[in-house]
Design a protein around this motif. Structure first.
Motif, PDB file in Angstrom:
ATOM      1  N   GLU A 210       0.828  -1.207   0.000  1.00  0.00           N
ATOM      2  CA  GLU A 210       0.000   0.000   0.000  1.00  0.00           C
ATOM      3  C   GLU A 210       0.863   1.258   0.000  1.00  0.00           C
ATOM      4  O   GLU A 210       0.532   2.240  -0.675  1.00  0.00           O
ATOM      5  N   ARG A 278      -9.726   3.066   3.746  1.00  0.00           N
ATOM      6  CA  ARG A 278      -9.645   1.986   4.741  1.00  0.00           C
ATOM      7  C   ARG A 278      -8.780   2.389   5.920  1.00  0.00           C
ATOM      8  O   ARG A 278      -9.110   2.124   7.083  1.00  0.00           O
ATOM      9  N   ARG A 279      -7.672   3.036   5.619  1.00  0.00           N
ATOM     10  CA  ARG A 279      -6.771   3.438   6.702  1.00  0.00           C
ATOM     11  C   ARG A 279      -7.378   4.559   7.541  1.00  0.00           C
ATOM     12  O   ARG A 279      -7.202   4.598   8.754  1.00  0.00           O
ATOM     13  N   ASP A 281     -10.563   5.029   8.100  1.00  0.00           N
ATOM     14  CA  ASP A 281     -11.606   4.420   8.930  1.00  0.00           C
ATOM     15  C   ASP A 281     -10.989   3.722  10.152  1.00  0.00           C
ATOM     16  O   ASP A 281     -11.518   3.787  11.263  1.00  0.00           O
ATOM     17  N   LYS A 282      -9.872   3.070   9.918  1.00  0.00           N
ATOM     18  CA  LYS A 282      -9.213   2.343  11.000  1.00  0.00           C
ATOM     19  C   LYS A 282      -8.644   3.282  12.052  1.00  0.00           C
ATOM     20  O   LYS A 282      -8.552   2.931  13.237  1.00  0.00           O
ATOM     21  N   LEU A 283      -8.268   4.493  11.634  1.00  0.00           N
ATOM     22  CA  LEU A 283      -7.611   5.437  12.530  1.00  0.00           C
ATOM     23  C   LEU A 283      -8.526   6.578  12.967  1.00  0.00           C
ATOM     24  O   LEU A 283      -8.045   7.627  13.385  1.00  0.00           O
ATOM     25  N   GLN A 284      -9.818   6.385  12.895  1.00  0.00           N
ATOM     26  CA  GLN A 284     -10.773   7.427  13.282  1.00  0.00           C
ATOM     27  C   GLN A 284     -10.532   7.878  14.720  1.00  0.00           C
ATOM     28  O   GLN A 284     -10.277   7.067  15.605  1.00  0.00           O
ATOM     29  N   ARG A 286      -8.076   9.686  15.685  1.00  0.00           N
ATOM     30  CA  ARG A 286      -6.634   9.841  15.954  1.00  0.00           C
ATOM     31  C   ARG A 286      -6.019  10.704  14.860  1.00  0.00           C
ATOM     32  O   ARG A 286      -5.326  10.208  13.968  1.00  0.00           O
TER      33      ARG A 286
END
Length: 382
Positions: A210, A278-279, A281-284, A286
């Protein structure tokens, strides 16, 4: 030196290298007891290290300098190493030492620095885009410090006296005259590269692929990819504000301003948006979190990416033998130029200080040249 040395080997069963070799002596100046030590995997290796220290001391080497890192040793001997230089020469030498030699090699023991280590370091400076005089001054500073280590008896020969780096620099300089030649041919080639790097990495970590795709699609440097935070991404407009990069420094990696010291905005094309989404969403929640990290959360560098993915082996297998990590940036800029992005816009995206640098990506192909002739004919016929 007239010192009386004592030595011992201690076994510690809770350590990865359980044998500790230690040499002790009394400093003749302040009468304090001094010691140096090193961990070893077995008793023979520990005793070999003690024998080396004893032999060096018998030859006049101060035991305290025997285990010094390059940074520590350079700090002790710099006046001696640089003696005789004029100020106009001394200043760039010291800058090269501070800004490049210490961050790259300062943590290594002087006795562990080899020709190969210096070779790879110098070629790394070239790959990072440092100018010929910058590389020359940095290497010259290293040569002088290592020459002092030879005189002090720490090493037998100077490993910094390497040859061939000028040819490597000339090759890199010639390539930059035609950066289009360094680009991947198309999207399929980029995806194939990313998948192969992931497959070759430990644990098949998808983040490596990625990061490679993101770098090519945004024409970014690997250090800039490492520096991007969640708050730098505008998912509404799909724009990335590039304002920092990860770079080596004394004591480890740090984040600092980009190469041009100016923030710039880069579009996030449709092909790269799903992985960015995607990244995000994963780090919401922060906003200061890094968008890209290694499998253990560490920062990315071009060397980390190379080693973790076995880059050299992968690109050779795929038929891209000369492809470097920085060529992902050349790929993105070449694709944008071929897509018709105006040169003044391309310059802003790239962050180039000179328009001439950007224009190198606009070398027309044969069809473009023929089309230019036809356009002139139409104009003259009016």
């Amino acid at each position: 030196m007239g010192l009386s040395l004592s030595a011992d080997v201690e076994y510690r069963n809770d350590r990865l290298k359980p044998y500790r070799a230690r040499v002790r002596w009394v400093d003749p100046v302040d009468k304090r007891r001094r010691s140096i030590s090193e961990a070893a995997p077995d008793e023979d290796a520990a005793q070999k290290w003690i024998d080396e220290v004893m032999a060096a001391a018998a030859a006049g080497v101060d035991p305290a300098t025997f285990t010094m890192s390059l940074a520590e040793y350079g700090g002790c001997v710099m006046p001696l190493a640089m003696r005789g230089l004029e100020a106009k020469t001394l200043d760039p030498y010291l800058a090269g030492w501070r800004l490049r030699v210490v961050p790259s090699l300062g943590h290594l023991p002087v006795r562990r620095i080899t020709n190969g280590v210096v070779d790879r370091t110098v070629f790394g400076w070239i790959d990072e885009g440092h100018g010929r005089s910058t590389v020359k001054n940095s290497l010259a500073a290293l040569v002088r410090v290592m020459e002092q280590a030879v005189r002090d008896g720490l090493i037998g020969r100077n490993p910094a006296r390497i040859t061939g780096w000028q040819r490597q620099y000339r090759q890199a300089f010639d390539e930059l005259d035609d950066p289009r030649a360094l680009a991947l041919p198309d999207w399929a080639a980029l995806v194939k590269l990313a998948d192969a790097l992931v497959a070759r990495s430990a644990g098949r970590f998808a983040g490596w692929g990625e990061a490679v795709v993101f770098a090519a699609c945004t024409a970014a440097r690997i250090g800039e990819v490492s520096g991007v935070r969640v708050r730098d991404i505008d998912p509404g407009a799909w724009v990335w504000t590039v304002c920092r990069q990860t770079t080596p420094s004394p004591g480890g990696l740090v984040d600092k301003a980009t190469k041009g010291r100016c923030a710039r905005r880069v579009p996030l094309i449709e092909e790269v948006r799903p992985l960015v989404a995607r990244r995000l969403d994963k780090l919401q929640g922060r906003p200061d979190a890094r968008l890209f990290t290694g499998p253990r959360g560490g920062r990315l560098t071009t060397a980390v990416l190379r080693d973790a993915t076995h880059w050299d082996e992968v690109v050779t297998t795929l038929g891209f033998e000369s492809l470097r990590r920085h060529d992902l940036r050349h790929t993105g800029l070449t694709w944008m130029a071929d897509a018709g992005v105006p040169v003044h816009v391309l310059r802003l995206i790239a962050g180039h200080g000179s328009l001439t640098t950007t224009q190198r990506y606009l070398h027309p192909d044969l069809d473009a040249i023929v089309g230019a002739g036809a356009a002139l004919s139409v104009h003259l016929a009016k």
